[in-house]
Design a protein around this motif. Structure first.
Motif, mmCIF file in Angstrom:
data_model
loop_
_atom_site.group_PDB
_atom_site.id
_atom_site.type_symbol
_atom_site.label_atom_id
_atom_site.label_comp_id
_atom_site.label_asym_id
_atom_site.label_seq_id
_atom_site.Cartn_x
_atom_site.Cartn_y
_atom_site.Cartn_z
ATOM 1 N N UNK A 37 0.825 -1.182 0.088
ATOM 2 C CA UNK A 37 0.082 0.209 -0.193
ATOM 3 C C UNK A 37 1.048 1.078 -0.070
ATOM 4 N N UNK A 38 1.796 1.397 0.928
ATOM 5 C CA UNK A 38 2.580 2.591 1.063
ATOM 6 C C UNK A 38 3.567 2.609 -0.295
ATOM 7 N N UNK A 39 3.998 1.614 -0.912
ATOM 8 C CA UNK A 39 5.233 1.960 -1.934
ATOM 9 C C UNK A 39 4.254 2.164 -3.011
ATOM 10 N N UNK A 40 2.948 1.578 -3.385
ATOM 11 C CA UNK A 40 2.290 1.976 -4.605
ATOM 12 C C UNK A 40 2.000 3.413 -4.377
ATOM 13 N N UNK A 41 1.515 3.847 -3.126
ATOM 14 C CA UNK A 41 1.159 5.278 -3.092
ATOM 15 C C UNK A 41 2.270 6.238 -3.412
ATOM 16 N N UNK A 78 -6.108 0.163 -6.974
ATOM 17 C CA UNK A 78 -6.268 -1.347 -6.906
ATOM 18 C C UNK A 78 -7.050 -1.840 -7.970
ATOM 19 N N UNK A 79 -8.017 -1.122 -8.719
ATOM 20 C CA UNK A 79 -8.532 -1.499 -9.980
ATOM 21 C C UNK A 79 -7.572 -1.652 -11.140
ATOM 22 N N UNK A 80 -6.607 -0.610 -11.137
ATOM 23 C CA UNK A 80 -5.577 -0.750 -12.230
ATOM 24 C C UNK A 80 -4.842 -2.014 -11.799
ATOM 25 N N UNK A 113 3.531 3.459 -12.203
ATOM 26 C CA UNK A 113 3.330 2.966 -10.962
ATOM 27 C C UNK A 113 3.954 1.614 -10.853
ATOM 28 N N UNK A 114 3.504 0.641 -11.843
ATOM 29 C CA UNK A 114 3.535 -0.715 -11.717
ATOM 30 C C UNK A 114 5.177 -1.140 -11.469
#
Length: 512
Positions: free
Chosen positions: A185-189, A216-218, A316-317
Motif C-alpha cells: 500500500x505505502x510503496x504504491x502510493x 487497486x482496480x488498475x 506506478x507498476x
C-alpha cells in the motif's frame, strides 16, 4: 378425409422447418470451423512452433508462467518461433541477439501494436500505450516525453519533490514502529505520487480512498489483461456477450476507472490558463484546442482519459514492484543488505539525505537495483507489439500486422550473456575493482521506438526511494516466517503479499 390430410401436413411442415434450421446451423458451424482452421494455418516462410490444438491453438500453454514456457520452447524451436493463440498467429522473440535484431536494428518495423479485440474494447486503439504506430502515436508520445521533461525529470526542482515524497514514505513506515506490515500500500502510493505530480501537478495523500480504489482496480486489470479469459476474448470476441468470465470484470473495472479519471481531470484543469501549462493535463488540453480544426488530429477528451490512465499505471507498476522485490530480497539476503547499509553510511555522512549526485558513489547500491530488475523480470513479456510492415528475420518472413511477443525474461536469463543467470548476484554488475559496469543484455525497459518513455524517471525514483529507505531502516521478516519468491502472474511479475519489519537503525537521519 380432408381433415386427416390437413392434420398430417402440419407435423410434416414442422419437421421440415426444424430440419432446415438444423442444416443451416450445421452449415454455419462447419463454415466457422473451416474459417478458424484456415486462420490457424502458418503462412509461407513463417517461423515454426509448437503444435496447436484445433480451434484454441496454444492459448492454454500460456496459463502459467508463460515467460518460462516460451523460453523452454525456444530451446526446441529456436530464438524466433510462432504460436497460435486461437487463430491469432503470433511470433515470439527470445534471447538478446534476436530481440536486439528486431527491436533495435528493425525498430520501426516492430513498433506497431496488434489490433486485438481487447485493446479495441479498452482504448479503441487510441491513447498512448496501445495506439497504432503512426501520427497519432507520435503526437501523443512527443507530448508525454516533453511533459516528463518540463514537469518532471528534466527539472532540478523535481529531484527535491521526489526526496520530499521519500520522507513521507519513510515517515509512514515509521508509524509501524518495527512491527510487521505489508508494504504494498505505502510503496504504491509513494511511487504513484511522483507520476501524479507530472500529470496533475499535485500528490494524493496516502489515505485518499477514491485514489486508492482506482489504483487497486488498475492493479487488478494488469493481472486480468493476460488471463486465460482475456486471451480467449481476443480469439473469440463473441464471448463478450457471455454474462460471466474474468474479461467482464476487466471491462467493469476499466469503465469505473475512466469515470473517476474524467472527474479528476476536470478538477485539476480548473483555473487553467491556455498556453501556460502547469502539468500534463493542461499541456494536453492546449494541444486539443490548437488542433481542434484538424480532422487528422488524434487529440480528444477520450484519448486524454486513456493516456492519463496509461501513464499512471505505467509509471506506478514497474517502480512499485521493483521496490517491493528489493525490500523482500534485502530481508532474504541480510549480508547483501548489510553491505548496502555500509555503502550508504560511508557516502551519506551525518545522515544527510541522498541526491542523484550520490549515485556514482554507490556502485553496490546500483548493482543491487540492476540485479533486482534483471532477476525479478518485472515486465517479462513487455507489451505485445506488431509488425508495421513485412519483416525478414533469421531467414523467416513475418507478414505485416503479425503480433509479436518479446520475451525479456529470456534476455535476462540468456546463458550466452549471463553466468549462472538463475542465481541472484549483484556482483555481476561490478568489475574486479568494485566499480559499477553496465551489461549489454539488460533490457528491463525494453528497446527501440516503443521503449519505456519513463525510464529516466523510474531510475531516479528507484535510487532515491531505495537509499532513503535503507538509510533509515533495517529490513527483516517477522520471526519464523520467510515469504515465497514465487511471483504473482500478470502483465507484471509482482511479489505475493508478504509482511516485513522495518527496524529503525541507530543513525542520525534528517528530519522530515
Amino acid at each position: 378425409m380432408v381433415s386427416l390430410t390437413a392434420a398430417s401436413v402440419v407435423p410434416v411442415s414442422r419437421a421440415m422447418a426444424l430440419l432446415s434450421v438444423g442444416c443451416l446451423a450445421a452449415a454455419l458451424m462447419a463454415y466457422l470451423l473451416v474459417r478458424q482452421l484456415v486462420k490457424q494455418r502458418r503462412p509461407p516462410g513463417f517461423p515454426p512452433g509448437p503444435s496447436p490444438i484445433p480451434i484454441i491453438g496454444n492459448i492454454f500453454s500460456l496459463a502459467t508462467e508463460p515467460h518460462v514456457f516460451l523460453k523452454r520452447q525456444s530451446e526446441v524451436h529456436g530464438q524466433i518461433f510462432s504460436l497460435d493463440l486461437g487463430g491469432i498467429m503470433t511470433v515470439v522473440l527470445n534471447g538478446y541477439d534476436c530481440v536486439k535484431e528486431c527491436l533495435y536494428h528493425q525498430s520501426e518495423v516492430f513498433a506497431d501494436r496488434p489490433s486485438l479485440p481487447l485493446f479495441k474494447k479498452m482504448t479503441k486503439m487510441g491513447g498512448l500505450l496501445n495506439s497504432k504506430y503512426g501520427k497519432g502515436w507520435n503526437d501523443h508520445r512527443k507530448l508525454a516525453c516533453n511533459s516528463f521533461r518540463y514537469f518532471g525529470s528534466g527539472l532540478r526542482l523535481f529531484e527535491r519533490k521526489i526526496s520530499e515524497e521519500c520522507m513521507f514514505f519513510v515517515d509512514a513506515i515509521d508509524e509501524h514502529k518495527g512491527k510487521p506490515f505489508n508494504p504494498k500500500h505505502l510503496v504504491t502510493n509513494a511511487v504513484s505520487n511522483i507520476t501524479n505530480l507530472i500529470i496533475f501537478g499535485q500528490r494524493f495523500t496516502y489515505d485518499d480512498r477514491d485514489f486508492q480504489h482506482m489504483i487497486e482496480l488498475f492493479s487488478e486489470n494488469v493481472e486480468l489483461a493476460v488471463s486465460g479469459w482475456a486471451l480467449l476474448y481476443n480469439a473469440f470476441p463473441w464471448i463478450e456477450y457471455m454474462p460471466f468470465g474474468k474479461h467482464q470484470k476487466l471491462f467493469r473495472n476499466a469503465m469505473e476507472v475512466y469515470d473517476f479519471l474524467l472527474e479528476v481531470i476536470k478538477r485539476f484543469s480548473h483555473g487553467r490558463v491556455p498556453h501556460v501549462p502547469r502539468h500534463y493535463v493542461d499541456a494536453y488540453l492546449d494541444e486539443l484546442e490548437q488542433n481542434s480544426g484538424d480532422p487528422s488530429s488524434s487529440f480528444s477528451y477520450e484519448n486524454l482519459i486513456y493516456s492519463v490512465g496509461e501513464l499512471i499505471i505505467a509509471g506506478t507498476e514497474t517502480t512499485t514492484n521493483t521496490l517491493r522485490w528489493a525490500m523482500l530480497y534485502m530481508a532474504l539476503y541480510p549480508n547483501i543488505q548489510e553491505r548496502v547499509h555500509r555503502e550508504i553510511d560511508s557516502v551519506l555522512t551525518n545522515g544527510r539525505a541522498p541526491t542523484l549526485e550520490d549515485k556514482h558513489k554507490m556502485p553496490f547500491v546500483e548493482a543491487v537495483l540492476h540485479e533486482i530488475l534483471r532477476f525479478c523480470n518485472i515486465v517479462p513479456l513487455g507489451i505485445f507489439r506488431a509488425t508495421s510492415q513485412e519483416a525478414k528475420v533469421n531467414g523467416y518472413t513475418i507478414p505485416k500486422g503479425t503480433m509479436v511477443i518479446t520475451n525479456l525474461y529470456s534476455v535476462h536469463f540468456d546463458e550466452k550473456y549471463w553466468n549462472e543467470p538463475g542465481v541472484f548476484s549483484p556482483q555481476r554488475f561490478l568489475d574486479s575493482s568494485g566499480n559499477f559496469v553496465r551489461r549489454e543484455a539488460f533490457l528491463p525497459f525494453s528497446l527501440g521506438k516503443r521503449h519505456c518513455l519513463g525510464e529516466q524517471l523510474a531510475r531516479m525514483e528507484m535510487f532515491l526511494f531505495f537509499t532513503t529507505l535503507l538509510q533509515r531502516f533495517h529490513l527483516q521478516f517477522p520471526p519464523g516466517t520467510v515469504p515465497t519468491v514465487t511471483p504473482k502472474l500478470g502483465m507484471t511479475l509482482q511479489p505475493k503479499h508478504y509482511s516485513i519489519c522495518a527496524i529503525r537503525r541507530q543513525q542520525k537521519v534528517p528530519n522530515s
